[in-house]
Scaffold this motif. Structure first.
Motif, PDB file in Angstrom:
ATOM      1  N   PHE A   1       6.420   5.608  10.833  1.00 25.95           N
ATOM      2  CA  PHE A   1       7.195   4.773   9.912  1.00 25.95           C
ATOM      3  C   PHE A   1       7.364   5.494   8.577  1.00 25.95           C
ATOM      4  O   PHE A   1       6.455   6.190   8.117  1.00 25.95           O
ATOM      5  CB  PHE A   1       6.509   3.416   9.696  1.00 25.95           C
ATOM      6  N   THR A   2       8.512   5.312   7.966  1.00 28.64           N
ATOM      7  CA  THR A   2       8.826   5.983   6.715  1.00 28.64           C
ATOM      8  C   THR A   2       8.633   5.023   5.543  1.00 28.64           C
ATOM      9  O   THR A   2       9.026   3.859   5.610  1.00 28.64           O
ATOM     10  CB  THR A   2      10.284   6.488   6.733  1.00 28.64           C
ATOM     11  N   PHE A   3       8.048   5.546   4.469  1.00 26.26           N
ATOM     12  CA  PHE A   3       7.834   4.788   3.236  1.00 26.26           C
ATOM     13  C   PHE A   3       8.481   5.520   2.075  1.00 26.26           C
ATOM     14  O   PHE A   3       8.534   6.753   2.051  1.00 26.26           O
ATOM     15  CB  PHE A   3       6.331   4.628   2.951  1.00 26.26           C
ATOM     16  N   TYR A   4       8.949   4.729   1.124  1.00 24.55           N
ATOM     17  CA  TYR A   4       9.544   5.258  -0.101  1.00 24.55           C
ATOM     18  C   TYR A   4       8.873   4.566  -1.276  1.00 24.55           C
ATOM     19  O   TYR A   4       8.418   3.430  -1.166  1.00 24.55           O
ATOM     20  CB  TYR A   4      11.045   4.966  -0.160  1.00 24.55           C
ATOM     21  N   LEU A   5       8.850   5.248  -2.395  1.00 18.74           N
ATOM     22  CA  LEU A   5       8.324   4.669  -3.627  1.00 18.74           C
ATOM     23  C   LEU A   5       9.458   4.637  -4.639  1.00 18.74           C
ATOM     24  O   LEU A   5       9.959   5.682  -5.059  1.00 18.74           O
ATOM     25  CB  LEU A   5       7.153   5.509  -4.154  1.00 18.74           C
ATOM     26  N   SER A   6       9.879   3.424  -5.008  1.00 20.39           N
ATOM     27  CA  SER A   6      10.985   3.294  -5.959  1.00 20.39           C
ATOM     28  C   SER A   6      10.543   3.733  -7.345  1.00 20.39           C
ATOM     29  O   SER A   6       9.342   3.849  -7.620  1.00 20.39           O
ATOM     30  CB  SER A   6      11.502   1.847  -5.991  1.00 20.39           C
ATOM     31  N   ASP A   7      11.508   3.955  -8.213  1.00 22.51           N
ATOM     32  CA  ASP A   7      11.219   4.427  -9.566  1.00 22.51           C
ATOM     33  C   ASP A   7      10.346   3.461 -10.366  1.00 22.51           C
ATOM     34  O   ASP A   7       9.713   3.862 -11.327  1.00 22.51           O
ATOM     35  CB  ASP A   7      12.522   4.688 -10.329  1.00 22.51           C
ATOM     36  N   ASN A   8      10.329   2.185  -9.975  1.00 24.02           N
ATOM     37  CA  ASN A   8       9.515   1.221 -10.708  1.00 24.02           C
ATOM     38  C   ASN A   8       8.221   0.867  -9.974  1.00 24.02           C
ATOM     39  O   ASN A   8       7.572  -0.123 -10.280  1.00 24.02           O
ATOM     40  CB  ASN A   8      10.320  -0.042 -11.038  1.00 24.02           C
ATOM     41  N   GLY A   9       7.837   1.689  -8.992  1.00 22.43           N
ATOM     42  CA  GLY A   9       6.524   1.544  -8.372  1.00 22.43           C
ATOM     43  C   GLY A   9       6.439   0.594  -7.190  1.00 22.43           C
ATOM     44  O   GLY A   9       5.348   0.310  -6.704  1.00 22.43           O
ATOM     45  N   VAL A  10       7.569   0.095  -6.720  1.00 24.52           N
ATOM     46  CA  VAL A  10       7.575  -0.772  -5.551  1.00 24.52           C
ATOM     47  C   VAL A  10       7.689   0.108  -4.304  1.00 24.52           C
ATOM     48  O   VAL A  10       8.536   0.994  -4.233  1.00 24.52           O
ATOM     49  CB  VAL A  10       8.748  -1.784  -5.609  1.00 24.52           C
ATOM     50  N   TRP A  11       6.815  -0.148  -3.327  1.00 22.60           N
ATOM     51  CA  TRP A  11       6.855   0.594  -2.073  1.00 22.60           C
ATOM     52  C   TRP A  11       7.863  -0.073  -1.146  1.00 22.60           C
ATOM     53  O   TRP A  11       7.941  -1.306  -1.077  1.00 22.60           O
ATOM     54  CB  TRP A  11       5.475   0.619  -1.425  1.00 22.60           C
ATOM     55  N   LEU A  12       8.616   0.739  -0.419  1.00 22.44           N
ATOM     56  CA  LEU A  12       9.687   0.250   0.434  1.00 22.44           C
ATOM     57  C   LEU A  12       9.547   0.819   1.838  1.00 22.44           C
ATOM     58  O   LEU A  12       9.200   1.994   2.005  1.00 22.44           O
ATOM     59  CB  LEU A  12      11.049   0.672  -0.137  1.00 22.44           C
ATOM     60  N   THR A  13       9.822  -0.010   2.826  1.00 22.45           N
ATOM     61  CA  THR A  13       9.903   0.427   4.213  1.00 22.45           C
ATOM     62  C   THR A  13      10.859  -0.521   4.932  1.00 22.45           C
ATOM     63  O   THR A  13      11.118  -1.622   4.448  1.00 22.45           O
ATOM     64  CB  THR A  13       8.516   0.476   4.898  1.00 22.45           C
ATOM     65  N   THR A  14      11.381  -0.112   6.075  1.00 25.14           N
ATOM     66  CA  THR A  14      12.401  -0.921   6.735  1.00 25.14           C
ATOM     67  C   THR A  14      11.837  -2.130   7.472  1.00 25.14           C
ATOM     68  O   THR A  14      12.546  -3.105   7.684  1.00 25.14           O
ATOM     69  CB  THR A  14      13.212  -0.079   7.732  1.00 25.14           C
ATOM     70  N   GLN A  15      10.566  -2.083   7.860  1.00 28.83           N
ATOM     71  CA  GLN A  15       9.928  -3.203   8.558  1.00 28.83           C
ATOM     72  C   GLN A  15       8.430  -2.968   8.611  1.00 28.83           C
ATOM     73  O   GLN A  15       7.960  -1.845   8.418  1.00 28.83           O
ATOM     74  CB  GLN A  15      10.464  -3.327   9.986  1.00 28.83           C
ATOM     75  N   VAL A  16       7.686  -4.043   8.881  1.00 26.12           N
ATOM     76  CA  VAL A  16       6.256  -3.936   9.136  1.00 26.12           C
ATOM     77  C   VAL A  16       5.965  -4.762  10.390  1.00 26.12           C
ATOM     78  O   VAL A  16       5.927  -5.998  10.333  1.00 26.12           O
ATOM     79  CB  VAL A  16       5.405  -4.452   7.950  1.00 26.12           C
ATOM     80  N   PRO A  17       5.818  -4.098  11.539  1.00 26.21           N
ATOM     81  CA  PRO A  17       5.488  -4.837  12.756  1.00 26.21           C
ATOM     82  C   PRO A  17       4.157  -5.596  12.606  1.00 26.21           C
ATOM     83  O   PRO A  17       3.273  -5.176  11.844  1.00 26.21           O
ATOM     84  CB  PRO A  17       5.373  -3.744  13.824  1.00 26.21           C
ATOM     85  N   ARG A  18       4.030  -6.678  13.322  1.00 24.80           N
ATOM     86  CA  ARG A  18       2.867  -7.570  13.157  1.00 24.80           C
ATOM     87  C   ARG A  18       1.537  -6.878  13.395  1.00 24.80           C
ATOM     88  O   ARG A  18       0.519  -7.270  12.842  1.00 24.80           O
ATOM     89  CB  ARG A  18       3.019  -8.800  14.038  1.00 24.80           C
ATOM     90  N   ASP A  19       1.524  -5.845  14.236  1.00 20.88           N
ATOM     91  CA  ASP A  19       0.261  -5.154  14.537  1.00 20.88           C
ATOM     92  C   ASP A  19      -0.330  -4.437  13.320  1.00 20.88           C
ATOM     93  O   ASP A  19      -1.491  -4.030  13.355  1.00 20.88           O
ATOM     94  CB  ASP A  19       0.466  -4.140  15.668  1.00 20.88           C
ATOM     95  N   TYR A  20       0.444  -4.286  12.273  1.00 23.04           N
ATOM     96  CA  TYR A  20      -0.015  -3.590  11.063  1.00 23.04           C
ATOM     97  C   TYR A  20      -0.362  -4.562   9.936  1.00 23.04           C
ATOM     98  O   TYR A  20      -0.597  -4.134   8.821  1.00 23.04           O
ATOM     99  CB  TYR A  20       1.042  -2.592  10.589  1.00 23.04           C
ATOM    100  N   LEU A  21      -0.361  -5.852  10.235  1.00 23.06           N
ATOM    101  CA  LEU A  21      -0.611  -6.882   9.222  1.00 23.06           C
ATOM    102  C   LEU A  21      -2.004  -7.463   9.367  1.00 23.06           C
ATOM    103  O   LEU A  21      -2.493  -7.662  10.473  1.00 23.06           O
ATOM    104  CB  LEU A  21       0.379  -8.044   9.398  1.00 23.06           C
ATOM    105  N   GLU A  22      -2.614  -7.768   8.225  1.00 25.68           N
ATOM    106  CA  GLU A  22      -3.876  -8.521   8.201  1.00 25.68           C
ATOM    107  C   GLU A  22      -3.745  -9.586   7.122  1.00 25.68           C
ATOM    108  O   GLU A  22      -3.114  -9.348   6.094  1.00 25.68           O
ATOM    109  CB  GLU A  22      -5.057  -7.617   7.820  1.00 25.68           C
ATOM    110  N   ARG A  23      -4.335 -10.724   7.365  1.00 28.47           N
ATOM    111  CA  ARG A  23      -4.354 -11.778   6.351  1.00 28.47           C
ATOM    112  C   ARG A  23      -5.330 -11.456   5.264  1.00 28.47           C
ATOM    113  O   ARG A  23      -6.366 -10.907   5.486  1.00 28.47           O
ATOM    114  CB  ARG A  23      -4.752 -13.109   6.972  1.00 28.47           C
TER     115      ARG A  23
END
Length: 183
Positions: free
Chosen positions: A161-183
């Motif tokens: 998966f590809t990640f980007y860091l915007s100029d104001n510090g927000v991380w961006l990606t096109t999606q986060v599948p559920r297997d990569y999520l934790e509460r």
């Protein structure tokens, strides 16, 4: 100095036209999301929005915004939003290796769907992620009772998966599948 209420109104207007609907005032963005400041001022001041823009106000919004939503080009002629677009623009961001974990703030009413389907950009180009729980919690509060999700971002990156860091510090990606999520 401009009142915070007026600056907030201008910031919301700029977000609307630079991130979502430039055509609402007849503004054209280039493929990278840049708008000519003189065109923006001219079109905003003749629109039905009753916004009275000038260069100083735009500069003040850019400089005083705690979220750093906008950036003015090096030559001072153009402005664009740093992220959050619902229209297709190429921010020319380079892929970046994320930290081990990132965070996403949302409202509890969306939690079941997210845990089932993962995070999707909805009407935006990217899913927005934060480096800390506090920021994610503040974001989540905008939509209701907040909940913060922990994202296994480095593992995602290692798995393609590809990640980007915007100029104001927000991380961006096109999606986060559920297997990569934790509460």
């Amino acid at each position: 100095m401009t009142s915070s209420k007026q600056l907030n109104k201008i910031s919301k207007f700029l977000s609307f036209v630079l991130r979502h609907k430039p055509e609402a005032i007849g503004l054209e963005l280039d493929p990278n999301g840049w708008a000519n400041i003189n065109d923006l001022i001219s079109k905003a001041n003749t629109s039905d929005e009753q916004i009275n823009l000038d260069r100083n106000l735009i500069q003040e919004v850019v400089e005083t915004s705690d979220k750093k939503r906008f950036v003015i080009s090096g030559n001072g002629q153009n402005i664009r939003a740093n992220q959050g677009h619902s229209i297709n623009v190429d921010l020319q961001l380079e892929p970046v290796t994320p930290p081990e974990f990132l965070y996403h703030g949302t409202a509890t009413r969306f939690l079941d769907r997210i845990l089932k389907e993962g995070l999707k950009p909805q009407q935006r180009q990217y899913v927005h992620l934060s480096t800390d729980i506090e920021t994610a919690s503040v974001v989540g509060q905008r939509y209701g009772k907040p909940v913060v999700l922990k994202i296994k971002s480095l593992l995602m990156h290692e798995q393609g998966f590809t990640f980007y860091l915007s100029d104001n510090g927000v991380w961006l990606t096109t999606q986060v599948p559920r297997d990569y999520l934790e509460r």
